[in-house]
Design a protein around this motif. Structure first.
Motif, PDB file in Angstrom:
ATOM      1  N   GLU A 146       0.829  -1.217   0.000  1.00  0.00           N
ATOM      2  CA  GLU A 146       0.000   0.000   0.000  1.00  0.00           C
ATOM      3  C   GLU A 146       0.862   1.265   0.000  1.00  0.00           C
ATOM      4  OE1 GLU A 146      -3.545   1.817  -0.527  1.00  0.00           O
ATOM      5  OE2 GLU A 146      -3.344  -0.329  -0.295  1.00  0.00           O
ATOM      6  N   GLN A 147       1.890   1.289   0.830  1.00  0.00           N
ATOM      7  CA  GLN A 147       2.754   2.469   0.907  1.00  0.00           C
ATOM      8  C   GLN A 147       3.460   2.712  -0.421  1.00  0.00           C
ATOM      9  OE1 GLN A 147       5.988   2.388   3.714  1.00  0.00           O
ATOM     10  NE2 GLN A 147       6.517   4.517   3.322  1.00  0.00           N
ATOM     11  N   THR A 148       3.894   1.646  -1.076  1.00  0.00           N
ATOM     12  CA  THR A 148       4.562   1.792  -2.366  1.00  0.00           C
ATOM     13  C   THR A 148       3.617   2.400  -3.393  1.00  0.00           C
ATOM     14  OG1 THR A 148       6.009  -0.083  -1.904  1.00  0.00           O
ATOM     15  CG2 THR A 148       5.782   0.556  -4.210  1.00  0.00           C
ATOM     16  N   LEU A 149       2.375   1.936  -3.424  1.00  0.00           N
ATOM     17  CA  LEU A 149       1.408   2.473  -4.378  1.00  0.00           C
ATOM     18  C   LEU A 149       1.060   3.926  -4.108  1.00  0.00           C
ATOM     19  CD1 LEU A 149       1.158  -0.441  -5.383  1.00  0.00           C
ATOM     20  CD2 LEU A 149      -1.302  -0.152  -5.355  1.00  0.00           C
ATOM     21  N   SER A 154       2.869   6.231  -2.315  1.00  0.00           N
ATOM     22  CA  SER A 154       3.957   7.200  -2.170  1.00  0.00           C
ATOM     23  C   SER A 154       4.758   7.404  -3.456  1.00  0.00           C
ATOM     24  CB  SER A 154       4.898   6.783  -1.033  1.00  0.00           C
ATOM     25  OG  SER A 154       5.501   5.539  -1.315  1.00  0.00           O
ATOM     26  N   ASN A 155       4.310   6.825  -4.559  1.00  0.00           N
ATOM     27  CA  ASN A 155       4.983   6.987  -5.845  1.00  0.00           C
ATOM     28  C   ASN A 155       3.993   7.430  -6.908  1.00  0.00           C
ATOM     29  OD1 ASN A 155       7.867   5.873  -5.431  1.00  0.00           O
ATOM     30  ND2 ASN A 155       6.561   4.334  -4.470  1.00  0.00           N
ATOM     31  N   GLU A 156       4.475   8.214  -7.844  1.00  0.00           N
ATOM     32  CA  GLU A 156       3.640   8.730  -8.927  1.00  0.00           C
ATOM     33  C   GLU A 156       3.051   7.588  -9.765  1.00  0.00           C
ATOM     34  OE1 GLU A 156       1.974  11.476 -11.752  1.00  0.00           O
ATOM     35  OE2 GLU A 156       2.805  11.882  -9.786  1.00  0.00           O
ATOM     36  N   LEU A 157       3.916   6.666 -10.198  1.00  0.00           N
ATOM     37  CA  LEU A 157       3.474   5.587 -11.071  1.00  0.00           C
ATOM     38  C   LEU A 157       4.146   4.286 -10.639  1.00  0.00           C
ATOM     39  CD1 LEU A 157       1.672   5.195 -13.586  1.00  0.00           C
ATOM     40  CD2 LEU A 157       3.677   5.615 -14.994  1.00  0.00           C
ATOM     41  N   VAL A 158       3.329   3.253 -10.436  1.00  0.00           N
ATOM     42  CA  VAL A 158       3.835   1.954  -9.988  1.00  0.00           C
ATOM     43  C   VAL A 158       3.230   0.859 -10.854  1.00  0.00           C
ATOM     44  CG1 VAL A 158       4.023   0.332  -8.058  1.00  0.00           C
ATOM     45  CG2 VAL A 158       3.971   2.796  -7.597  1.00  0.00           C
ATOM     46  N   LEU A 159       4.094   0.014 -11.401  1.00  0.00           N
ATOM     47  CA  LEU A 159       3.649  -1.185 -12.108  1.00  0.00           C
ATOM     48  C   LEU A 159       3.932  -2.369 -11.206  1.00  0.00           C
ATOM     49  CD1 LEU A 159       4.156   0.898 -14.490  1.00  0.00           C
ATOM     50  CD2 LEU A 159       4.408  -1.120 -15.910  1.00  0.00           C
ATOM     51  N   VAL A 160       2.959  -3.266 -11.086  1.00  0.00           N
ATOM     52  CA  VAL A 160       3.123  -4.440 -10.236  1.00  0.00           C
ATOM     53  C   VAL A 160       2.848  -5.688 -11.073  1.00  0.00           C
ATOM     54  CG1 VAL A 160       2.426  -5.627  -8.131  1.00  0.00           C
ATOM     55  CG2 VAL A 160       2.326  -3.118  -8.230  1.00  0.00           C
ATOM     56  N   ASP A 161       3.823  -6.581 -11.089  1.00  0.00           N
ATOM     57  CA  ASP A 161       3.698  -7.856 -11.778  1.00  0.00           C
ATOM     58  C   ASP A 161       3.419  -8.932 -10.733  1.00  0.00           C
ATOM     59  OD1 ASP A 161       3.955 -10.115 -13.393  1.00  0.00           O
ATOM     60  OD2 ASP A 161       6.153 -10.028 -13.421  1.00  0.00           O
ATOM     61  N   PHE A 162       2.205  -9.469 -10.737  1.00  0.00           N
ATOM     62  CA  PHE A 162       1.872 -10.597  -9.866  1.00  0.00           C
ATOM     63  C   PHE A 162       2.261 -11.855 -10.634  1.00  0.00           C
ATOM     64  CE2 PHE A 162      -0.786  -7.224  -8.282  1.00  0.00           C
ATOM     65  CZ  PHE A 162      -0.831  -7.440  -6.915  1.00  0.00           C
ATOM     66  N   TRP A 163       3.122 -12.680 -10.050  1.00  0.00           N
ATOM     67  CA  TRP A 163       3.691 -13.810 -10.760  1.00  0.00           C
ATOM     68  C   TRP A 163       3.873 -15.006  -9.831  1.00  0.00           C
ATOM     69  CZ3 TRP A 163       8.680 -15.835  -9.785  1.00  0.00           C
ATOM     70  CH2 TRP A 163       9.359 -15.187  -8.754  1.00  0.00           C
ATOM     71  N   ALA A 164       4.306 -16.127 -10.419  1.00  0.00           N
ATOM     72  CA  ALA A 164       4.610 -17.330  -9.639  1.00  0.00           C
ATOM     73  C   ALA A 164       5.784 -18.057 -10.298  1.00  0.00           C
ATOM     74  CB  ALA A 164       3.393 -18.255  -9.587  1.00  0.00           C
ATOM     75  N   THR A 165       6.584 -18.714  -9.485  1.00  0.00           N
ATOM     76  CA  THR A 165       7.775 -19.404  -9.985  1.00  0.00           C
ATOM     77  C   THR A 165       7.429 -20.553 -10.928  1.00  0.00           C
ATOM     78  OG1 THR A 165       7.780 -20.811  -8.022  1.00  0.00           O
ATOM     79  CG2 THR A 165       9.179 -18.857  -7.950  1.00  0.00           C
ATOM     80  N   TRP A 166       6.259 -21.164 -10.762  1.00  0.00           N
ATOM     81  CA  TRP A 166       5.850 -22.317 -11.561  1.00  0.00           C
ATOM     82  C   TRP A 166       5.143 -21.934 -12.863  1.00  0.00           C
ATOM     83  CZ3 TRP A 166       0.781 -21.420 -11.964  1.00  0.00           C
ATOM     84  CH2 TRP A 166       0.147 -20.753 -10.903  1.00  0.00           C
ATOM     85  N   CYS A 167       4.967 -20.650 -13.093  1.00  0.00           N
ATOM     86  CA  CYS A 167       4.165 -20.146 -14.214  1.00  0.00           C
ATOM     87  C   CYS A 167       5.036 -19.886 -15.453  1.00  0.00           C
ATOM     88  CB  CYS A 167       3.462 -18.869 -13.744  1.00  0.00           C
ATOM     89  SG  CYS A 167       2.739 -17.866 -15.048  1.00  0.00           S
ATOM     90  N   GLY A 168       4.801 -20.659 -16.512  1.00  0.00           N
ATOM     91  CA  GLY A 168       5.545 -20.487 -17.762  1.00  0.00           C
ATOM     92  C   GLY A 168       5.412 -19.104 -18.374  1.00  0.00           C
ATOM     93  N   PRO A 169       4.185 -18.581 -18.552  1.00  0.00           N
ATOM     94  CA  PRO A 169       4.040 -17.232 -19.101  1.00  0.00           C
ATOM     95  C   PRO A 169       4.712 -16.163 -18.216  1.00  0.00           C
ATOM     96  CG  PRO A 169       1.977 -18.417 -19.309  1.00  0.00           C
ATOM     97  CD  PRO A 169       2.883 -19.277 -18.470  1.00  0.00           C
ATOM     98  N   ILE A 216      -1.361  -1.463 -12.679  1.00  0.00           N
ATOM     99  CA  ILE A 216      -0.717  -0.153 -12.725  1.00  0.00           C
ATOM    100  C   ILE A 216      -1.484   0.793 -11.806  1.00  0.00           C
ATOM    101  CG2 ILE A 216      -0.002   1.803 -14.147  1.00  0.00           C
ATOM    102  CD1 ILE A 216       0.038  -0.090 -16.551  1.00  0.00           C
ATOM    103  N   ALA A 217      -0.739   1.481 -10.942  1.00  0.00           N
ATOM    104  CA  ALA A 217      -1.331   2.481 -10.051  1.00  0.00           C
ATOM    105  C   ALA A 217      -0.678   3.829 -10.335  1.00  0.00           C
ATOM    106  CB  ALA A 217      -1.125   2.092  -8.598  1.00  0.00           C
ATOM    107  N   LYS A 218      -1.492   4.850 -10.391  1.00  0.00           N
ATOM    108  CA  LYS A 218      -1.002   6.218 -10.574  1.00  0.00           C
ATOM    109  C   LYS A 218      -1.533   7.050  -9.421  1.00  0.00           C
ATOM    110  CE  LYS A 218      -0.166   9.755 -13.964  1.00  0.00           C
ATOM    111  NZ  LYS A 218      -0.111  10.027 -15.403  1.00  0.00           N
ATOM    112  N   LYS A 219      -0.621   7.663  -8.700  1.00  0.00           N
ATOM    113  CA  LYS A 219      -0.978   8.470  -7.526  1.00  0.00           C
ATOM    114  C   LYS A 219      -1.861   7.672  -6.568  1.00  0.00           C
ATOM    115  CE  LYS A 219      -0.573  12.855  -9.965  1.00  0.00           C
ATOM    116  NZ  LYS A 219      -1.253  14.087 -10.387  1.00  0.00           N
ATOM    117  N   ALA A 261      -0.108   5.250 -19.473  1.00  0.00           N
ATOM    118  CA  ALA A 261      -0.193   5.505 -18.035  1.00  0.00           C
ATOM    119  C   ALA A 261       0.498   6.810 -17.664  1.00  0.00           C
ATOM    120  CB  ALA A 261       0.422   4.336 -17.257  1.00  0.00           C
ATOM    121  N   LYS A 262       1.649   7.060 -18.276  1.00  0.00           N
ATOM    122  CA  LYS A 262       2.379   8.308 -17.997  1.00  0.00           C
ATOM    123  C   LYS A 262       1.566   9.525 -18.410  1.00  0.00           C
ATOM    124  CE  LYS A 262       7.248   6.950 -18.193  1.00  0.00           C
ATOM    125  NZ  LYS A 262       8.517   7.135 -18.930  1.00  0.00           N
TER     126      LYS A 262
END
Length: 121
Positions: A12-15, A17-32, A77-80, A103-104
């Protein structure tokens, strides 16, 4: 800038306290996810003014659940502090670059005003 690993404690703080944040939700077992990883990393190096974060859904199940992640990879993607985009599926580099440019350039205040006007109509 390299990517940053996020947990429930700093998400939450990262989203917010920064102008633009991209977050990749991923998993180690996921090929894509493995295919998208280098694309995401390259974009992070090309855009040092943006925070590029990663959330391992297996290590952060509560956070993934709270963010309503149904499939991986999912890009958010979160902006402000406001989520402006969320979509499952790996992206090509050109598509990610286009998304970052959009987004920018997004004017949140204008978009909010336009949305409010549409609700009134």
């Amino acid at each position: 800038m390299a990517t940053t690993a996020l947990t429930a404690q700093d998400f939450e703080q990262t989203l917010t306290s920064n102008e633009l944040v991209l977050v990749d939700f991923w998993a180690t077992w996921c090929g894509p996810c493995k295919a998208f990883g280098p694309v995401y990393e390259k974009a992070s190096e090309a855009n040092p003014d943006i925070v590029f974060a990663k959330v391992d859904i297996d290590q952060n199940q509560e956070l993934a659940s709270a963010a309503d992640i149904k499939a991986v990879p999912t890009l958010m993607i979160a902006k402000k502090g406001q989520i402006i985009f969320k979509q499952a599926g790996a992206l090509r580099g050109s598509d990610l670059d286009d998304l970052i440019a959009q987004a920018k350039s997004l004017d949140l205040d204008a978009a909010k005003a336009q949305s409010e006007d549409a609700v009134k109509a």
